[in-house]
Design a protein around this motif. Structure first.
Motif, PDB file in Angstrom:
ATOM      1  N   TYR A   1       7.247  -2.193   3.037  1.00 23.15           N
ATOM      2  CA  TYR A   1       7.553  -3.163   4.273  1.00 23.15           C
ATOM      3  C   TYR A   1       8.317  -4.418   3.472  1.00 23.15           C
ATOM      4  CZ  TYR A   1       4.833  -1.629   8.028  1.00 23.15           C
ATOM      5  OH  TYR A   1       4.479  -0.722   9.111  1.00 23.15           O
ATOM      6  N   GLY A   2       9.405  -4.843   4.019  1.00 19.88           N
ATOM      7  CA  GLY A   2      10.246  -5.978   3.537  1.00 19.88           C
ATOM      8  C   GLY A   2      11.302  -5.340   2.398  1.00 19.88           C
ATOM      9  N   GLY A   3      11.428  -4.080   2.471  1.00 24.31           N
ATOM     10  CA  GLY A   3      12.301  -3.478   1.515  1.00 24.31           C
ATOM     11  C   GLY A   3      12.171  -3.460  -0.160  1.00 24.31           C
ATOM     12  N   GLY A   4      13.206  -3.197  -0.602  1.00 28.00           N
ATOM     13  CA  GLY A   4      13.154  -2.927  -2.004  1.00 28.00           C
ATOM     14  C   GLY A   4      12.997  -1.689  -2.648  1.00 28.00           C
ATOM     15  N   ALA A   5      13.213  -1.346  -3.995  1.00 27.28           N
ATOM     16  CA  ALA A   5      13.155  -0.236  -4.385  1.00 27.28           C
ATOM     17  C   ALA A   5      11.762   0.612  -4.601  1.00 27.28           C
ATOM     18  CB  ALA A   5      13.755  -0.161  -5.988  1.00 27.28           C
ATOM     19  N   GLY A   6      11.666   1.736  -4.524  1.00 25.52           N
ATOM     20  CA  GLY A   6      10.445   2.358  -4.943  1.00 25.52           C
ATOM     21  C   GLY A   6       9.570   2.538  -3.710  1.00 25.52           C
ATOM     22  N   MET A   7       8.371   3.330  -3.864  1.00 22.36           N
ATOM     23  CA  MET A   7       7.595   4.004  -2.769  1.00 22.36           C
ATOM     24  C   MET A   7       6.113   3.327  -3.157  1.00 22.36           C
ATOM     25  SD  MET A   7       9.503   5.615  -1.032  1.00 22.36           S
ATOM     26  CE  MET A   7       8.705   6.885   0.041  1.00 22.36           C
ATOM     27  N   VAL A   8       5.647   3.051  -1.956  1.00 21.45           N
ATOM     28  CA  VAL A   8       4.064   2.565  -2.117  1.00 21.45           C
ATOM     29  C   VAL A   8       3.108   3.509  -1.716  1.00 21.45           C
ATOM     30  CG1 VAL A   8       2.590   0.611  -1.302  1.00 21.45           C
ATOM     31  CG2 VAL A   8       5.093   0.270  -1.510  1.00 21.45           C
ATOM     32  N   MET A   9       1.916   3.564  -2.277  1.00 25.80           N
ATOM     33  CA  MET A   9       0.940   4.677  -1.950  1.00 25.80           C
ATOM     34  C   MET A   9       0.430   4.228  -0.680  1.00 25.80           C
ATOM     35  SD  MET A   9      -0.280   5.811  -5.819  1.00 25.80           S
ATOM     36  CE  MET A   9      -1.403   6.989  -5.465  1.00 25.80           C
TER      37      MET A   9
ATOM     38  N   ARG B   1       0.997   5.131  -8.948  1.00 25.10           N
ATOM     39  CA  ARG B   1       2.324   5.766  -9.080  1.00 25.10           C
ATOM     40  C   ARG B   1       3.102   4.928  -8.177  1.00 25.10           C
ATOM     41  NH1 ARG B   1       4.236  10.534 -11.319  1.00 25.10           N
ATOM     42  NH2 ARG B   1       2.853  10.371 -13.164  1.00 25.10           N
ATOM     43  N   TYR B   2       4.567   5.140  -8.540  1.00 28.50           N
ATOM     44  CA  TYR B   2       5.493   4.651  -7.809  1.00 28.50           C
ATOM     45  C   TYR B   2       5.350   3.066  -7.871  1.00 28.50           C
ATOM     46  CZ  TYR B   2       5.003   9.118  -5.684  1.00 28.50           C
ATOM     47  OH  TYR B   2       4.923  10.546  -5.452  1.00 28.50           O
ATOM     48  N   ARG B   3       5.609   2.205  -6.861  1.00 29.66           N
ATOM     49  CA  ARG B   3       5.579   0.788  -7.119  1.00 29.66           C
ATOM     50  C   ARG B   3       3.994   0.354  -7.048  1.00 29.66           C
ATOM     51  NH1 ARG B   3       9.744  -2.790  -3.725  1.00 29.66           N
ATOM     52  NH2 ARG B   3       8.389  -4.200  -4.682  1.00 29.66           N
ATOM     53  N   GLY B   4       3.122   1.107  -6.583  1.00 28.04           N
ATOM     54  CA  GLY B   4       1.835   0.624  -6.614  1.00 28.04           C
ATOM     55  C   GLY B   4       1.128   1.087  -5.097  1.00 28.04           C
ATOM     56  N   ILE B   5      -0.043   0.425  -4.920  1.00 31.47           N
ATOM     57  CA  ILE B   5      -0.726   0.967  -3.641  1.00 31.47           C
ATOM     58  C   ILE B   5      -0.931   0.068  -2.651  1.00 31.47           C
ATOM     59  CG2 ILE B   5      -3.012   1.660  -3.356  1.00 31.47           C
ATOM     60  CD1 ILE B   5      -3.363   2.699  -6.126  1.00 31.47           C
ATOM     61  N   ASP B   6      -0.793   0.028  -1.610  1.00 28.46           N
ATOM     62  CA  ASP B   6      -0.768  -0.804  -0.360  1.00 28.46           C
ATOM     63  C   ASP B   6      -2.059  -1.733  -0.751  1.00 28.46           C
ATOM     64  OD1 ASP B   6      -1.775  -1.956   1.983  1.00 28.46           O
ATOM     65  OD2 ASP B   6      -0.500  -0.429   3.099  1.00 28.46           O
ATOM     66  N   GLU B   7      -1.657  -2.983  -0.756  1.00 28.87           N
ATOM     67  CA  GLU B   7      -2.578  -4.150  -1.022  1.00 28.87           C
ATOM     68  C   GLU B   7      -3.980  -3.810  -0.395  1.00 28.87           C
ATOM     69  OE1 GLU B   7      -2.088  -5.978  -3.700  1.00 28.87           O
ATOM     70  OE2 GLU B   7      -3.845  -7.339  -3.421  1.00 28.87           O
ATOM     71  N   ARG B   8      -3.806  -3.453   0.839  1.00 30.80           N
ATOM     72  CA  ARG B   8      -5.186  -3.431   1.580  1.00 30.80           C
ATOM     73  C   ARG B   8      -5.942  -2.423   1.361  1.00 30.80           C
ATOM     74  NH1 ARG B   8      -1.674  -2.381   7.177  1.00 30.80           N
ATOM     75  NH2 ARG B   8      -0.650  -1.174   5.687  1.00 30.80           N
TER      76      ARG B   8
END
Ligand code: 6GU
Length: 248
Positions: free
Chosen positions: A54-62, A115-122
């Motif tokens: 959400y909010g854009g930017g490179a990479g993927m979030v788990m 992995r990727y940019r990280g994990i959904d903060e929730r």
């Protein structure tokens, strides 16, 4: 202890879990390792484990649902025990021997390989995880880091190392680097083993090792010496080493 590893790449661990000290610890029933393939907990029919930020930017979030599902599949594996959960990330607290000793006391560790940019903060709200890094460099994924944590805590389990090794203590238990070591032959291509080590004089050998440990620590990791209480003997050795180094 039980160590549950949540990963997108369970195959990464096949070799390491079957070798060396970790294999011995597992075969002795001292360490139980669960490999939890995160993809098995995807909630759509495509096995999606990550998505755009959400909010854009490179990479993927788990994705949060996948991670929480994988976590809940192992969180009650040790009855009556709340697992200690670590997520691997270069943003984490750096692993030290002191922290490894603390983690080694846990009945159940859950290691989530980031992995990727990280994990959904929730996900944090459900896992109450701490973040761990293994040093100031970037890995492509957290699997190698999880393996480092597993190794560091497994070798500290009672009964895993032989008596000689565990009684010897670790270099970092004492926060000094180890002295150099030698084995046969006494001479190799003109290089001899230091005479003191051949002398059979245990007190002389102890002093030699202590002095060389201090010499190495001063040269390579002076940070380990600063702010550390030193014995009279250590201070004398360090003075001598500084004089030697200054005159060479
Ligand atoms: Cl825990 N993960 C990744 N991806 N990179 C790292 C790390 C962890 N620790 C140091 N670099």
């Amino acid at each position: 202890m039980r160590v549950s590893i949540l990963t997108l790449n369970p195959g990464f661990f096949a070799g390491p879990l079957g070798e060396g000290m970790i294999r011995i610890a597992r075969e002795a029933g001292i360490v139980t390792v669960d490999l939890v393939p995160i993809r098995d907990f995807a909630t759509d029919r495509y096995g999606t484990t990550d998505d755009y930020p959400y909010g854009g930017g490179a990479g993927m979030v788990m994705k949060v649902d996948t991670i929480v599902g994988a976590f809940e599949s192992v969180s009650a594996a040790e009855p009556g025990v709340t697992p200690r959960t670590l997520v691997t990330t270069p943003q984490g607290r750096v692993l030290t021997q002191e922290w490894a000793r603390e983690l080694a006391q846990e009945r159940h560790l859950v290691l989530v390989c980031g992995r990727y940019r990280g994990i959904d903060e929730r996900a944090g709200a459900f896992l109450s995880a701490e973040e761990v890094s293994i040093g100031d460099y970037v890995l492509s994924g957290g699997e190698a880091a999880a393996l480092v944590v597993l190794d560091a805590v497994s070798r500290l389990q009672p009964g895993v190392l032989g008596d000689a090794e565990s009684a010897r203590g670790d270099s970092f238990s004492e926060a000094l680097l180890d002295a150099p070591v030698y084995t046969r032959p006494e001479e190799y291509r003109g290089l001899r083993v230091p005479e003191t080590l051949l002398s059979g004089n245990h007190e002389q050998i102890r002093r030699w090792r202590r002095r060389e440990a201090l010499r190495r620590t001063l040269a390579r990791r002076p940070d380990l010496l600063s702010g550390r209480a030193l014995s009279d003997e250590d201070r004398r050795f360090l003075d001598e080493i500084r004089k030697e180094e200054a005159s060479s």
